[in-house]
Design an enzyme around this catalytic site. Structure first.
Site, PDB file in Angstrom:
ATOM      1  N   ASP A  76      51.863 -37.298  -5.086  1.00 52.71           N
ATOM      2  CA  ASP A  76      50.699 -36.898  -4.296  1.00 52.71           C
ATOM      3  C   ASP A  76      49.449 -37.636  -4.786  1.00 52.71           C
ATOM      4  OD1 ASP A  76      49.239 -35.485  -2.444  1.00 52.71           O
ATOM      5  OD2 ASP A  76      49.828 -33.502  -3.165  1.00 52.71           O
ATOM      6  N   ASP A 132      49.068 -32.476   6.225  1.00 51.30           N
ATOM      7  CA  ASP A 132      49.115 -31.107   5.716  1.00 51.30           C
ATOM      8  C   ASP A 132      49.078 -30.112   6.868  1.00 51.30           C
ATOM      9  OD1 ASP A 132      49.332 -31.760   3.098  1.00 51.30           O
ATOM     10  OD2 ASP A 132      47.228 -31.461   2.593  1.00 51.30           O
TER      11      ASP A 132
HETATM   12  C1  DGJ Z   1      48.438 -31.723  -0.988  1.00 49.15           C
HETATM   13  C2  DGJ Z   1      49.740 -31.950  -0.315  1.00 49.15           C
HETATM   14  O1  DGJ Z   1      49.549 -32.599   0.908  1.00 49.15           O
HETATM   15  C3  DGJ Z   1      50.483 -30.619  -0.179  1.00 49.15           C
HETATM   16  O2  DGJ Z   1      51.690 -30.809   0.502  1.00 49.15           O
HETATM   17  C4  DGJ Z   1      50.717 -30.064  -1.551  1.00 49.15           C
HETATM   18  O3  DGJ Z   1      51.594 -30.890  -2.257  1.00 49.15           O
HETATM   19  C5  DGJ Z   1      49.399 -29.922  -2.300  1.00 49.15           C
HETATM   20  N1  DGJ Z   1      48.676 -31.159  -2.310  1.00 49.15           N
HETATM   21  C6  DGJ Z   1      49.627 -29.471  -3.711  1.00 49.15           C
HETATM   22  O4  DGJ Z   1      48.482 -29.444  -4.453  1.00 49.15           O
END
Ligand code: DGJ
Length: 711
Positions: free
Chosen positions: A447, A517
């Site tokens: 991430d 997201d």
């Molecule tokens: C942002 C990501 O897009 C989510 O799927 C998740 O992994 C969160 N970060 C976790 O902090």
């Protein structure tokens, strides 16, 4: 032969199956682009330098436009030589053809700057890759102020339109279409990563449709600051200049050193947008994605983030894993919160040791359990970041990107490690090594959740500080390359607050990407539609979650929306009823039955969710014998109707196809017709708008998955 040099006309002709791309030397020894478009029957048919529309006060059409002499196209190259001269004068030296690759050598003789233009032809997909290598063959430093990968030219006309992808966090990949007027339109990122605001993809068309008309398109393989400029003047061809963004950028090229640009990939379709995106998808599968896994089917994954957020424990993950296994999940992923003092997003990032309160037995007990349930195990990391409240930051406050005497702005309570530094790069390699060596991990979700601000690098001399933008990305790629080579069994997913770092650059190392997201199954359809123009369905992860409300969307609708790419599940399985489990199990089975066609097949957009009352996407396998249609109603487009007439695409005219629904042995026939009939008269989907009057919202969302079989 795909690359031909016509000695008499001093003309290079690059041909793919349907595309011709031609440039030539003019009388002054300058390389001029003369043609990009449909492949013509004979080499003699392509234009000559004399056929160009030439203005008398400046020059246009340079194959590699520079800031120098009379050129008026946005430059690909701007430098400052040791004596303050900023005029680049490039002359042609010679060329080399190596199979499907052409190298053109240019030189600014007086200052010893050599430029190599590289072209690689991907004939099957009507695509050419272009990149540039600079070499300082003098004994003085050369300051590069701008170095792009390519300049291209397309026909100028009243009808010309630009297509691009724009958005923001939670709302990525929205397709925009607009008329190109005189002036410059800039698509770019200045935030240190590809960004959700704009994606390095463009297409230019002249009122093309999905199936007809010319489409010129391109994508940049770069995960840092990038820029694509589209420059139009009243009479000349439209120029497209693409590469690393020159904003806040300089690079000191030392004697005998080289600088290589990222690839700019461009292509042409005469059969509209559908062919353009299909070619991009299959090019990505065959040439960009890591080849060891590019054609392996992606597993159905469960990610516990939306169920447990930071409150992960060995116990609650085991409970979720059991439930995930029950519905047929093949890969269980634990997300943020398993390390350091990471109990929320305010602390712990950077401290990559297992949190003993949450996992008293380390990760091993959970991993063994997940494996005993027949699933692979995956884990989340965010290596490029640090919370100020972390042991890492307390120990190495100088490791973050910052300007001395200036604020260090946090975003999501975190600062960014300066990956341009070799010690930071080594730190990431070391902790990833430890994690992957000590644990039986099959999958990594990498991430990256913030933008670069205050882009200083105080440890290097001021004139080198602006190199941070490229050195960061090179080191990021080096780390991914290292990890892939050392851990070939691990699958890597790239995520950046959703779809904030999706580009051909990162796709050389990542097997798949987190799209957004935003997991609302209806809202994300527009995101998925935009994504489909530029990137392959296989890399597009979509999770079935509770976003938007369990009582708003039927579980089937949530699954069908996520089945358009690679399927994941992120819903809180603890809240599932017995009926939900039954539905989920059946839907996972359905996905496993169709996934090869979805992930490896050819995708056709049958409608646009932004414009129509439904979104329907068809997929067809290579030999056109099997296919799938995913149909989802768009209740935001109200209209009294009972039926939708869906016209299929890409089928063999005379073959007979059965359209049916069902999972496993079940088979409910919808229609059996010839390919031509299915394309011309189509099939009817019974979809009653009367349900819109229902106050029960769940009735508003209706979806189907149909299978296509040649008999
Ligand atoms: C942002 C990501 O897009 C989510 O799927 C998740 O992994 C969160 N970060 C976790 O902090």
């Amino acid at each position: 032969m795909a690359i031909v040099f016509e000695e008499k006309k001093k003309k290079w002709i690059l041909e793919t199956i349907n595309m011709g791309y031609v440039f030539a030397l003019d009388k002054e020894g300058k390389l001029k682009n003369v043609y990009w478009g449909s492949k013509l029957p004979r080499f003699e048919d392509y234009p000559e330098v004399d056929d160009l529309v030439v203005m008398d006060r400046y020059t246009w059409d340079d194959e590699f436009s520079v800031r120098g002499e009379k050129n008026n196209v946005e430059p690909c190259l701007k430098v400052e030589y040791y004596d303050g001269v900023r005029d680049v004068v490039l002359n042609y030296v010679d060329f080399e053809i190596k199979g499907n690759q052409l190298i053109i050598k240019l030189l600014d003789e007086q200052y010893g700057l050599s430029v190599k233009l590289f072209y690689r032809l991907i004939e099957k997909y009507d695509i050419i890759e272009r990149w540039v290598e600079l070499e300082n063959s003098s004994d003085k430093e050369i300051k590069i102020e701008d170095i792009k990968s390519a300049s291209l030219y397309v026909e100028n006309s009243e009808k010309v339109r630009l297509n691009y992808l724009t958005g923001m966090w939670g709302s990525e990949f929205h397709l925009r279409k607009e008329k190109i007027n005189e002036g410059s339109k800039v698509l770019e990122s200045r935030v240190g990563k590809t960004s959700a605001y704009m994606n390095p993809y463009f297409a230019i068309d002249y009122d093309a449709t999905e199936d007809n008309g010319k489409v010129y398109f391109g994508e940049l393989a770069w995960s840092g600051n990038w820029k694509i400029s589209i420059q139009k003047r009243i009479y000349e061809r439209i120029a497209i200049i693409a590469g690393i963004n020159e904003w806040d950028f300089t690079y000191i090229l030392e004697p005998s050193k080289k600088f290589m640009t990222p690839k700019f990939v461009f292509g042409f379709s005469e059969e509209g947008f559908s062919k353009a995106s299909q070619n991009l998808h299959h090019y990505q599968l065959d040439y960009i994605l890591p080849q060891d896994k590019a054609h392996k089917l992606r597993k159905v994954l469960y990610n516990s983030w939306e169920a447990t957020t930071f409150n992960v424990t060995e116990e609650n993950q085991k409970i979720l894993a059991e439930k995930a296994a029950k519905i047929g999940v093949e890969l269980f992923v634990i997300d943020d919160g398993w390390f350091g003092q990471r109990n929320d997003d305010r602390a712990g990032l950077g401290d990559w040791y297992v949190n003993k309160e949450k996992f008293p037995n380390g990760l091993k007990s959970l991993i063994d359990y997940v494996k005993s349930l027949g699933m692979d195990f995956g884990i989340w990391v965010e290596p490029e970041m640090v919370n100020p409240d972390s042991d890492l930051y307390r120990k190495h406050p100088d490791w973050v990107i910052n300007f001395q005497n200036r604020p260090r702005s946090v975003e999501r309570n975190q600062l960014m490690l300066n990956l341009a530094r070799e010690d930071v790069k080594q730190f990431i390699i070391d902790f990833m090594d430890k994690l992957l060596l000590e644990n039986n991990i099959d999958f990594v979700k990498w991430d990256m959740n913030r933008h670069v601000f205050e882009s200083g690098w105080p440890e290097v001399e001021s004139e080198r500080q602006r190199e941070i933008w490229v050195k960061y990305v090179w080191n990021l790629y080096d780390i991914w390359k290292y990890l892939r080579e050392k851990y070939p069994h691990v699958t890597f997913e790239n995520c950046s607050s959703g779809g904030g770092r999706v580009d051909l650059g990162i796709m050389q190392y990542a097997d798949q990407v987190w799209t957004s997201d935003n997991t609302d199954p209806f809202d994300r359809l527009e995101i998925q539609e935009g994504f489909s123009y530029a990137y392959a369905p296989k890399i597009m992860m979509g999770w079935v979650t509770d976003w938007g409300g369990k009582d708003t969307y039927p579980l089937e609708y949530r699954f069908h929306s996520s089945m358009m790419g690679s399927l994941g599940i992120g819903a809180d399985l603890n809240k599932f009823s017995e009926k939900d489990f039954e539905i989920a199990k059946k839907q996972v089975q359905l996905y496993k039955e169709i996934r090869e066609i979805v992930q490896e097949g050819y995708q056709y957009r049958l409608s646009s969710v932004a414009k129509e009352r439904y979104f329907a996407v068809q997929y067809l396998n290579e030999d056109k014998s099997e296919g799938v249609i995913i149909y989802l109603r768009n209740p935001r487009r109200f209209g009294l109707f009972d039926r939708v007439n869906l016209k299929l695409k890409g089928l063999e005219e005379k073959s007979i196809y059965k359209i049916y629904e069902g999972v496993g042995e079940e088979e409910i026939e919808v229609k059996t017709l010839s390919g031509k009939a299915l394309e011309e008269r189509g099939i009817i989907i019974e979809d009653s708008s009367k349900e819109f009057f229902s106050t029960n919202k769940i009735k508003h969302f209706y979806s189907r998955v149909l299978k296509i079989n040649k008999i």
